[in-house]
Design a protein around this motif. Structure first.
Motif, PDB file in Angstrom:
ATOM      1  N   ILE A  46      72.404 -53.102  10.792  1.00  0.00           N
ATOM      2  CA  ILE A  46      72.479 -52.218  11.972  1.00  0.00           C
ATOM      3  C   ILE A  46      71.740 -52.842  13.150  1.00  0.00           C
ATOM      4  O   ILE A  46      72.242 -52.857  14.281  1.00  0.00           O
ATOM      5  N   ASP A  47      70.536 -53.372  12.887  1.00  0.00           N
ATOM      6  CA  ASP A  47      69.771 -54.016  13.965  1.00  0.00           C
ATOM      7  C   ASP A  47      70.595 -55.124  14.615  1.00  0.00           C
ATOM      8  O   ASP A  47      70.641 -55.257  15.840  1.00  0.00           O
ATOM      9  N   LYS A  48      71.232 -55.943  13.773  1.00  0.00           N
ATOM     10  CA  LYS A  48      72.027 -57.067  14.300  1.00  0.00           C
ATOM     11  C   LYS A  48      73.237 -56.562  15.065  1.00  0.00           C
ATOM     12  O   LYS A  48      73.553 -57.047  16.146  1.00  0.00           O
ATOM     13  N   LYS A  49      73.941 -55.583  14.482  1.00  0.00           N
ATOM     14  CA  LYS A  49      75.193 -55.106  15.074  1.00  0.00           C
ATOM     15  C   LYS A  49      74.966 -54.449  16.430  1.00  0.00           C
ATOM     16  O   LYS A  49      75.741 -54.657  17.377  1.00  0.00           O
ATOM     17  N   PHE A  50      73.893 -53.646  16.529  1.00  0.00           N
ATOM     18  CA  PHE A  50      73.674 -52.864  17.746  1.00  0.00           C
ATOM     19  C   PHE A  50      72.603 -53.480  18.659  1.00  0.00           C
ATOM     20  O   PHE A  50      72.362 -52.965  19.757  1.00  0.00           O
ATOM     21  N   GLY A  51      71.951 -54.544  18.211  1.00  0.00           N
ATOM     22  CA  GLY A  51      70.923 -55.170  19.041  1.00  0.00           C
ATOM     23  C   GLY A  51      69.713 -54.294  19.248  1.00  0.00           C
ATOM     24  O   GLY A  51      69.110 -54.268  20.330  1.00  0.00           O
ATOM     25  N   LYS A  53      66.172 -52.132  17.125  1.00  0.00           N
ATOM     26  CA  LYS A  53      65.219 -52.219  16.024  1.00  0.00           C
ATOM     27  C   LYS A  53      64.981 -50.802  15.513  1.00  0.00           C
ATOM     28  O   LYS A  53      64.232 -50.029  16.124  1.00  0.00           O
ATOM     29  N   LEU A  54      65.667 -50.465  14.435  1.00  0.00           N
ATOM     30  CA  LEU A  54      65.479 -49.130  13.857  1.00  0.00           C
ATOM     31  C   LEU A  54      64.007 -48.947  13.492  1.00  0.00           C
ATOM     32  O   LEU A  54      63.459 -49.767  12.752  1.00  0.00           O
ATOM     33  N   PRO A  55      63.372 -47.880  13.977  1.00  0.00           N
ATOM     34  CA  PRO A  55      61.941 -47.695  13.683  1.00  0.00           C
ATOM     35  C   PRO A  55      61.721 -47.121  12.287  1.00  0.00           C
ATOM     36  O   PRO A  55      61.202 -46.003  12.112  1.00  0.00           O
ATOM     37  N   LEU A  56      62.094 -47.888  11.292  1.00  0.00           N
ATOM     38  CA  LEU A  56      62.064 -47.395   9.906  1.00  0.00           C
ATOM     39  C   LEU A  56      60.669 -46.980   9.448  1.00  0.00           C
ATOM     40  O   LEU A  56      60.504 -45.975   8.763  1.00  0.00           O
ATOM     41  N   ASN A  78      73.290 -37.870  11.705  1.00  0.00           N
ATOM     42  CA  ASN A  78      72.030 -37.920  12.451  1.00  0.00           C
ATOM     43  C   ASN A  78      71.591 -39.366  12.697  1.00  0.00           C
ATOM     44  O   ASN A  78      71.097 -39.698  13.781  1.00  0.00           O
ATOM     45  N   LEU A  79      71.792 -40.210  11.683  1.00  0.00           N
ATOM     46  CA  LEU A  79      71.438 -41.628  11.846  1.00  0.00           C
ATOM     47  C   LEU A  79      72.259 -42.252  12.977  1.00  0.00           C
ATOM     48  O   LEU A  79      71.723 -42.987  13.816  1.00  0.00           O
ATOM     49  N   ALA A  80      73.548 -41.924  13.002  1.00  0.00           N
ATOM     50  CA  ALA A  80      74.413 -42.459  14.060  1.00  0.00           C
ATOM     51  C   ALA A  80      73.940 -41.987  15.436  1.00  0.00           C
ATOM     52  O   ALA A  80      73.941 -42.763  16.411  1.00  0.00           O
ATOM     53  N   ALA A  81      73.525 -40.733  15.518  1.00  0.00           N
ATOM     54  CA  ALA A  81      73.030 -40.206  16.791  1.00  0.00           C
ATOM     55  C   ALA A  81      71.743 -40.923  17.214  1.00  0.00           C
ATOM     56  O   ALA A  81      71.539 -41.230  18.406  1.00  0.00           O
ATOM     57  N   LYS A  82      70.868 -41.186  16.248  1.00  0.00           N
ATOM     58  CA  LYS A  82      69.626 -41.919  16.557  1.00  0.00           C
ATOM     59  C   LYS A  82      69.950 -43.329  17.060  1.00  0.00           C
ATOM     60  O   LYS A  82      69.302 -43.839  17.984  1.00  0.00           O
ATOM     61  N   ILE A  83      70.942 -43.961  16.431  1.00  0.00           N
ATOM     62  CA  ILE A  83      71.334 -45.308  16.865  1.00  0.00           C
ATOM     63  C   ILE A  83      71.835 -45.262  18.308  1.00  0.00           C
ATOM     64  O   ILE A  83      71.471 -46.097  19.135  1.00  0.00           O
ATOM     65  N   ASP A  84      72.674 -44.255  18.599  1.00  0.00           N
ATOM     66  CA  ASP A  84      73.183 -44.121  19.974  1.00  0.00           C
ATOM     67  C   ASP A  84      72.028 -43.960  20.960  1.00  0.00           C
ATOM     68  O   ASP A  84      72.053 -44.514  22.067  1.00  0.00           O
ATOM     69  N   GLN A  85      71.020 -43.180  20.567  1.00  0.00           N
ATOM     70  CA  GLN A  85      69.862 -42.982  21.451  1.00  0.00           C
ATOM     71  C   GLN A  85      69.114 -44.303  21.676  1.00  0.00           C
ATOM     72  O   GLN A  85      68.688 -44.606  22.799  1.00  0.00           O
ATOM     73  N   LEU A  86      68.955 -45.082  20.600  1.00  0.00           N
ATOM     74  CA  LEU A  86      68.237 -46.353  20.721  1.00  0.00           C
ATOM     75  C   LEU A  86      69.017 -47.347  21.586  1.00  0.00           C
ATOM     76  O   LEU A  86      68.436 -48.082  22.392  1.00  0.00           O
ATOM     77  N   VAL A  87      70.342 -47.344  21.421  1.00  0.00           N
ATOM     78  CA  VAL A  87      71.181 -48.230  22.225  1.00  0.00           C
ATOM     79  C   VAL A  87      71.101 -47.826  23.703  1.00  0.00           C
ATOM     80  O   VAL A  87      70.960 -48.679  24.591  1.00  0.00           O
TER      81      VAL A  87
ATOM     82  N   HIS B 100      64.757 -62.472  12.189  1.00  0.00           N
ATOM     83  CA  HIS B 100      64.710 -61.094  12.683  1.00  0.00           C
ATOM     84  C   HIS B 100      63.373 -60.447  12.344  1.00  0.00           C
ATOM     85  O   HIS B 100      62.897 -60.557  11.214  1.00  0.00           O
ATOM     86  N   ASP B 101      62.785 -59.810  13.331  1.00  0.00           N
ATOM     87  CA  ASP B 101      61.537 -59.073  13.151  1.00  0.00           C
ATOM     88  C   ASP B 101      61.880 -57.587  13.153  1.00  0.00           C
ATOM     89  O   ASP B 101      61.988 -56.969  14.201  1.00  0.00           O
ATOM     90  N   GLY B 102      62.084 -57.026  11.965  1.00  0.00           N
ATOM     91  CA  GLY B 102      62.468 -55.626  11.863  1.00  0.00           C
ATOM     92  C   GLY B 102      61.261 -54.712  11.745  1.00  0.00           C
ATOM     93  O   GLY B 102      60.113 -55.152  11.821  1.00  0.00           O
ATOM     94  N   SER B 103      61.533 -53.431  11.575  1.00  0.00           N
ATOM     95  CA  SER B 103      60.471 -52.446  11.413  1.00  0.00           C
ATOM     96  C   SER B 103      60.104 -52.369   9.933  1.00  0.00           C
ATOM     97  O   SER B 103      60.826 -51.777   9.138  1.00  0.00           O
ATOM     98  N   GLY B 104      58.982 -53.023   9.589  1.00  0.00           N
ATOM     99  CA  GLY B 104      58.552 -53.034   8.197  1.00  0.00           C
ATOM    100  C   GLY B 104      59.206 -54.106   7.357  1.00  0.00           C
ATOM    101  O   GLY B 104      59.008 -54.149   6.142  1.00  0.00           O
ATOM    102  N   TYR B 105      59.976 -54.956   7.978  1.00  0.00           N
ATOM    103  CA  TYR B 105      60.607 -56.054   7.239  1.00  0.00           C
ATOM    104  C   TYR B 105      60.884 -57.214   8.193  1.00  0.00           C
ATOM    105  O   TYR B 105      60.907 -57.043   9.422  1.00  0.00           O
ATOM    106  N   SER B 106      61.056 -58.389   7.619  1.00  0.00           N
ATOM    107  CA  SER B 106      61.413 -59.576   8.395  1.00  0.00           C
ATOM    108  C   SER B 106      62.464 -60.362   7.624  1.00  0.00           C
ATOM    109  O   SER B 106      62.557 -60.254   6.398  1.00  0.00           O
TER     110      SER B 106
END
Lengths: 92, 153
Positions: A46-51, A53-56, A78-87, B100-106
């Motif tokens: 997801i991070d790569k596709k949408f550019g 950083k999901l705040p996991l 809900n996850l999709a909505a969060k992604i839209d917000q981050l984008v 990639h520098d992710g949240s809680g993972y790399s």
């Protein structure tokens, strides 16, 4: 393609789950059985596709502390909505 | 290298903080219990230990970038290729770059070269967790031994 469809495709490919069993109302953990390690692969895709950083870590901490219900982040609609917000936040 | 102790990195040859990249050196031992079994009379470094070598170089890269604040644990190995055999007394050059520098993972991309020829590579994922104080001291000492420049946060 909608954000949900993109995420569902990622989950299907990453976790070998039949695509047609992945619904907007599906809970990634409770319904699809995705564990935390597999979710890292999903987050990376997801991070790569949408550019983004999901705040996991932040989400996990909020859920573990009982501040937020898990479905707020892990129900796919809900996850999709969060992604839209981050984008949107990144583009702003 | 001390294979049986999983002590894989001899020294850090270069660390590029802006580029998030690390290069390290290691020399495979002349003798090791590992070689006695893998294989008798035909000593070869197992692919799993080459993977561990790439993982440790990647781990030191992540530790240097985060200032020993978080410990990376190997969580995934993707696209691993082993292109040539590695025997005793072989000089290895290990290259690790942050993908990639992710949240809680790399995620890193790592490779090992011998005499300028790439002999293996892989994409590695690490889960990052807070580093316990006692382990931080050990990792700081180890960083000093191998010449890893670390600014502790």
């Amino acid at each position: 393609m909608s954000t949900f469809d993109t995420v569902a495709d990622i989950i299907a490919e990453t976790c070998d789950i039949p695509r047609d069993s992945i619904k907007p109302e599906s809970h990634a953990i409770d319904d699809l059985g995705i564990d935390s390690l597999a979710f890292l692969d999903i987050a990376f895709a997801i991070d790569k596709k949408f550019g983004i950083k999901l705040p996991l870590e932040e989400w996990t901490q909020e859920v573990n502390e009982g501040k937020v219900k898990a479905e707020e982040y892990f129900k796919l609609s809900n996850l999709a909505a969060k992604i839209d917000q981050l984008v949107a936040a990144k583009a702003a | 290298m001390r294979l049986e102790y999983f002590d894989m990195i001899d020294s850090v040859a270069g660390f590029d903080r802006p580029g998030a990249r690390l290069m390290a050196h290691a020399r495979t031992p002349k003798e090791s219990p590992v070689f006695e079994g893998h294989f008798p009379g035909h000593p070869l470094v197992p692919g799993v230990l080459l993977t561990e070598t790439m993982a440790q170089a990647s781990g030191y890269l992540i530790l240097a970038l985060n200032g020993l604040a978080r410990m990376p644990f190997l969580a995934g190995v993707e696209k691993a290729k082993f292109r040539a055999f590695v025997g005793p007394e072989t000089d290895l050059v290990i290259d690790a770059a942050l993908l990639h520098d992710g949240s809680g993972y790399s995620v890193t991309k790592a490779s090992i070269a011998v005499a300028g020829k790439r002999i293996c590579d892989a994409e590695l994922m690490f889960r990052e967790m807070p580093l316990p104080d006692d382990l931080r001291g050990l990792m700081k000492a180890r960083a000093g031994q191998i010449g890893l420049p670390v600014e502790v946060k």
